[in-house]
Design a protein around this motif. Structure first.
Motif, PDB file in Angstrom:
ATOM      1  N   SER A   1       0.801  -1.236   0.000  1.00 47.74           N
ATOM      2  CA  SER A   1       0.000   0.000   0.000  1.00 47.74           C
ATOM      3  C   SER A   1       0.831   1.283   0.000  1.00 47.74           C
ATOM      4  O   SER A   1       0.557   2.183  -0.793  1.00 47.74           O
ATOM      5  N   PRO A   2       1.862   1.427   0.866  1.00 49.11           N
ATOM      6  CA  PRO A   2       2.633   2.679   0.879  1.00 49.11           C
ATOM      7  C   PRO A   2       3.308   2.974  -0.465  1.00 49.11           C
ATOM      8  O   PRO A   2       3.478   4.124  -0.843  1.00 49.11           O
TER       9      PRO A   2
ATOM     10  N   ALA B   1       2.137   1.689  -3.504  1.00 47.96           N
ATOM     11  CA  ALA B   1       1.052   1.910  -4.467  1.00 47.96           C
ATOM     12  C   ALA B   1       0.483   3.323  -4.370  1.00 47.96           C
ATOM     13  O   ALA B   1       0.061   3.909  -5.373  1.00 47.96           O
ATOM     14  N   THR B   2       0.496   3.894  -3.165  1.00 47.81           N
ATOM     15  CA  THR B   2      -0.047   5.248  -2.975  1.00 47.81           C
ATOM     16  C   THR B   2       1.012   6.338  -3.148  1.00 47.81           C
ATOM     17  O   THR B   2       0.717   7.521  -3.010  1.00 47.81           O
ATOM     18  N   GLY B   3       2.253   5.939  -3.426  1.00 45.41           N
ATOM     19  CA  GLY B   3       3.308   6.913  -3.680  1.00 45.41           C
ATOM     20  C   GLY B   3       4.009   7.445  -2.447  1.00 45.41           C
ATOM     21  O   GLY B   3       4.869   8.317  -2.541  1.00 45.41           O
ATOM     22  N   VAL B   4       3.667   6.925  -1.279  1.00 46.19           N
ATOM     23  CA  VAL B   4       4.295   7.386  -0.033  1.00 46.19           C
ATOM     24  C   VAL B   4       5.744   6.881   0.046  1.00 46.19           C
ATOM     25  O   VAL B   4       6.640   7.581   0.516  1.00 46.19           O
TER      26      VAL B   4
ATOM     27  N   THR C   1       8.875   4.146  -2.020  1.00 45.85           N
ATOM     28  CA  THR C   1       9.256   3.562  -3.302  1.00 45.85           C
ATOM     29  C   THR C   1       9.644   2.098  -3.105  1.00 45.85           C
ATOM     30  O   THR C   1      10.092   1.711  -2.024  1.00 45.85           O
TER      31      THR C   1
END
Length: 196
Positions: free
Chosen positions: A103-104, A106-109, A111
């Motif tokens: 999730s982190p 996929a959401t761009g938070v 890499t």
């Protein structure tokens, strides 16, 4: 190998529990005592899943201690790094080259780690990268990634190829059986091709 410690790791929905079950039955049919433990975590939401499998003449505990894994089967590249504490210098790592973004990422938070295979090799580990998704796709069933990895794993275990085939025939529903058997064979071929 008369005894061994195997860790299966990945994310929910990849067939990790089926893979550990097929491997357990094949080793039991070969005459080994087998103990297995699973941690499902948030499996339904793509969370981490890990299974410990120990086999030998007599096994008393299913849990593997730090530094004592003989073979790690990582169903997703990044997950191979999550359990490094269990690996020792003689550990082998079979790693599916498929990336499933957490999730982190996929959401761009965050890499995705750029060189997982390189990091594993840099630790002195023997690494076997397998494109299990592509092999499963060629077998006609993308969900057969788990059997590709069991096929790869079987090359390092004291249970014969024929024993694995018989267990797959017994444990996999008929409509998926042919694809799973082909996926298993594809996983074995991937390792034998690397070892030529």
């Amino acid at each position: 190998m008369k005894e061994g410690n195997i860790i299966f790791c990945g994310v929910g929905g990849q067939g990790i529990l089926l893979a550990s079950e097929i491997t357990s039955y094949a080793l039991m049919k070969t005459g080994f005592d087998v103990k297995k433990s699973e941690v499902h975590g948030m499996a339904q939401r793509g969370g981490a899943v890990v299974a410990h499998l120990r086999y030998g003449e007599k096994v008393f505990s299913p849990l593997i201690g730090p530094g004592s894994v003989d073979i790690q089967v990582a169903f997703e590249m990044l997950e191979s790094l999550r359990y490094l504490e269990y690996l020792g210098t003689s550990s082998r790592v079979i790693v599916n080259t498929q990336k499933i973004l957490p999730s982190p990422v996929a959401t761009g938070v965050e890499t995705y780690h750029s060189d997982v295979i390189g990091q594993l090799k840099g630790l002195g580990l023997t690494v076997f990268p397998v494109d299990a998704f592509e092999i499963a796709k060629m077998a006609g069933e993308i969900k057969a990634v788990s059997m590709v990895l069991v096929g790869a794993l079987s090359c390092f275990l004291p249970a014969g190829e024929d024993v694995f085939y018989s267990v797959i025939e017994e444990r996999v529903p008929e409509r998926f059986r042919k694809a799973n058997l082909e996926a298993f064979a594809g996983g074995r071929k991937a390792i034998t091709d690397m070892n030529r």
